[in-house]
Design a protein around this motif. Structure first.
Motif, PDB file in Angstrom:
ATOM      1  N   GLY A 162      -1.118   0.269  -3.654  1.00 49.72           N
ATOM      2  CA  GLY A 162      -1.600   1.618  -3.395  1.00 49.72           C
ATOM      3  C   GLY A 162      -1.700   2.445  -4.659  1.00 49.72           C
ATOM      4  N   THR A 163      -0.715   2.325  -5.542  1.00 49.75           N
ATOM      5  CA  THR A 163      -0.740   3.063  -6.806  1.00 49.75           C
ATOM      6  C   THR A 163      -1.866   2.566  -7.702  1.00 49.75           C
ATOM      7  N   LEU A 214       0.815  -1.213   0.000  1.00 48.52           N
ATOM      8  CA  LEU A 214       0.000   0.000   0.000  1.00 48.52           C
ATOM      9  C   LEU A 214       0.850   1.264   0.000  1.00 48.52           C
ATOM     10  N   TYR A 215       1.741   1.395   0.989  1.00 50.68           N
ATOM     11  CA  TYR A 215       2.568   2.602   1.081  1.00 50.68           C
ATOM     12  C   TYR A 215       3.697   2.374   2.065  1.00 50.68           C
ATOM     13  N   ILE A 235      -4.099   6.303   4.841  1.00 53.94           N
ATOM     14  CA  ILE A 235      -2.708   6.476   5.253  1.00 53.94           C
ATOM     15  C   ILE A 235      -2.754   7.240   6.576  1.00 53.94           C
ATOM     16  N   ARG A 266       5.674   7.037   0.045  1.00 51.47           N
ATOM     17  CA  ARG A 266       5.677   6.472  -1.310  1.00 51.47           C
ATOM     18  C   ARG A 266       4.630   5.366  -1.374  1.00 51.47           C
ATOM     19  N   LEU A 267       3.730   5.480  -2.324  1.00 49.53           N
ATOM     20  CA  LEU A 267       2.729   4.426  -2.521  1.00 49.53           C
ATOM     21  C   LEU A 267       3.386   3.189  -3.096  1.00 49.53           C
ATOM     22  N   ILE A 280      -7.222   6.953  -0.056  1.00 51.09           N
ATOM     23  CA  ILE A 280      -7.219   6.690  -1.491  1.00 51.09           C
ATOM     24  C   ILE A 280      -8.364   5.740  -1.791  1.00 51.09           C
ATOM     25  N   THR A 321       4.527   7.934  -6.055  1.00 53.27           N
ATOM     26  CA  THR A 321       3.866   6.674  -6.404  1.00 53.27           C
ATOM     27  C   THR A 321       4.889   5.635  -6.853  1.00 53.27           C
ATOM     28  N   ASP A 322       4.412   4.432  -7.062  1.00 50.32           N
ATOM     29  CA  ASP A 322       5.282   3.367  -7.551  1.00 50.32           C
ATOM     30  C   ASP A 322       5.780   3.652  -8.961  1.00 50.32           C
ATOM     31  N   VAL A 344      -3.240  13.176  -2.636  1.00 50.04           N
ATOM     32  CA  VAL A 344      -4.080  12.351  -1.772  1.00 50.04           C
ATOM     33  C   VAL A 344      -4.884  13.297  -0.890  1.00 50.04           C
TER      34      VAL A 344
END
Length: 345
Positions: free
Chosen positions: A164-165, A120-121, A203, A159-160, A235, A222-223, A230
């Motif tokens: 999560g992304t 997820l993150y 988050i 960072r996702l 999300i 993000t990835d 956000v």
């Protein structure tokens, strides 16, 4: 009957077909506000081209597999793909992204220590603290102005992950590969249930500050290596991602996860499927040029577990050092095409 198929498994890009999907079932509708005007999904990358090669003139999936894949697309459900190593499970995610024009495949490889949060993150609290200390020390030593200090806003340290992304709200779905889920800790499949069912997550580090002035919307990494906003620390997806979960069958999964997935079992590629893979990587007609090695791969030996990687490796190596007609060609190919069954190597 084939008119309903969005994904057809022929390798020909047809990005408009995914837009022809009917709306999702009521119980699979998600209402995240799309970010398409501020976030651009990266194009398909070399990770996919390495696996797919060139477009083969033969279908890579059989009709039953194609129908199950499309059922998952229509129902907005994850696809649980099982089969032996080398049967094309992971490649399927890249084939979907390529044919439907869904951009870069998000990849989440699973190991025994993988936890849901990592997909997820990640929040780099230590990095933020170190930067704050260095910044404070720099101010004291150089008397630099406050304007020259580094940006320590929390979004720079979040960072996702791939999951999560994939859940960022977009008009078109992303493709997410959750690879080798059967390697996970016993809790991960159960932990996935709520996220897969609800299509959203929070988050906590952002939720705690969402009511502060100027902190309602925070940009995070993000990835994809890009930044995305956000809002409210949560999300929520818009188009549910195309999730491909693979398993080599090393463990069973809990019933609640299975009922939320469409199950597809891929047999080892043989016949036209095997020929298509060879043509994709070595060009049209390569299956005929190397018919002796395909025959050796499918009939020689006593073991059953023989991934296609071995065949591709044998073809490449013999092309270089033992072309057709060479007396050492078969012997060299056999060295690379042993069974993975215990005691066969």
């Amino acid at each position: 009957m084939s008119e309903w198929l969005v994904y057809r498994g022929k390798g020909e890009p047809a990005p408009a077909r995914v837009d022809s999907l009917p709306g999702p079932p009521v119980w699979r509708r998600f209402d995240g506000a799309p970010l398409d005007d501020v976030y651009t999904v990266p194009a398909i990358d070399s990770a996919s081209s390495r696996r797919l090669g060139r477009r083969p003139p033969l279908p890579v999936q059989d009709p039953r597999a194609v129908e199950l894949i499309n059922a998952a697309l229509y129902l907005r459900r994850p696809l649980l793909v099982t089969g032996e190593p080398g049967s094309g499970k992971s490649t399927l995610a890249h084939a979907l992204a390529h044919e439907l024009g869904l951009g870069r495949v998000l990849q989440w490889p699973i190991v025994s220590r993988t936890e849901l949060t990592s997909g997820l993150y990640a929040y780099d609290a230590i990095g933020r603290l170190q930067d704050a200390q260095l910044d404070r020390a720099g101010v004291e030593e150089t008397q630099q102005s406050p304007e020259a200090r580094r940006d320590l806003s929390i979004g720079r340290y979040i960072r996702l992950g791939p999951l999560g992304t994939a859940l960022l709200p977009m008009e078109r779905p992303r493709v997410l590969l959750i690879d080798e889920l059967d390697k996970s800790d016993i809790d991960l499949p159960n932990d996935l249930l709520n996220v897969v069912e609800e299509g959203e997550f929070g988050i906590p580090q952002l939720e705690r500050i969402a009511d502060r002035p100027g902190q309602g919307t925070v940009e995070v990494l993000t990835d994809d290596g890009l930044r995305a906003p956000v809002t409210g620390g949560r999300i929520r997806c818009h188009a549910f991602p195309v999730i491909v979960m693979t398993s080599n069958g090393e463990r069973e999964f809990p019933a609640p996860l299975l009922r939320r997935c469409i199950h597809l079992h891929l047999d080892p590629p043989r016949g036209d499927r095997l020929a298509a893979m060879v043509q994709a990587h070595f060009g049209e007609g390569a299956d005929r040029d190397h018919h002796d090695l395909l025959e050796l791969f499918t009939t020689d030996g006593t073991g059953s577990h023989r991934p296609t990687d071995q065949l591709l490796n044998a073809i490449f190596l013999t092309q270089q050092v033992a072309p057709p007609g060479s007396p050492h060609r078969t012997e060299l190919a056999r060295l690379l095409m042993g069974s993975l069954d215990s005691g066969q190597r």
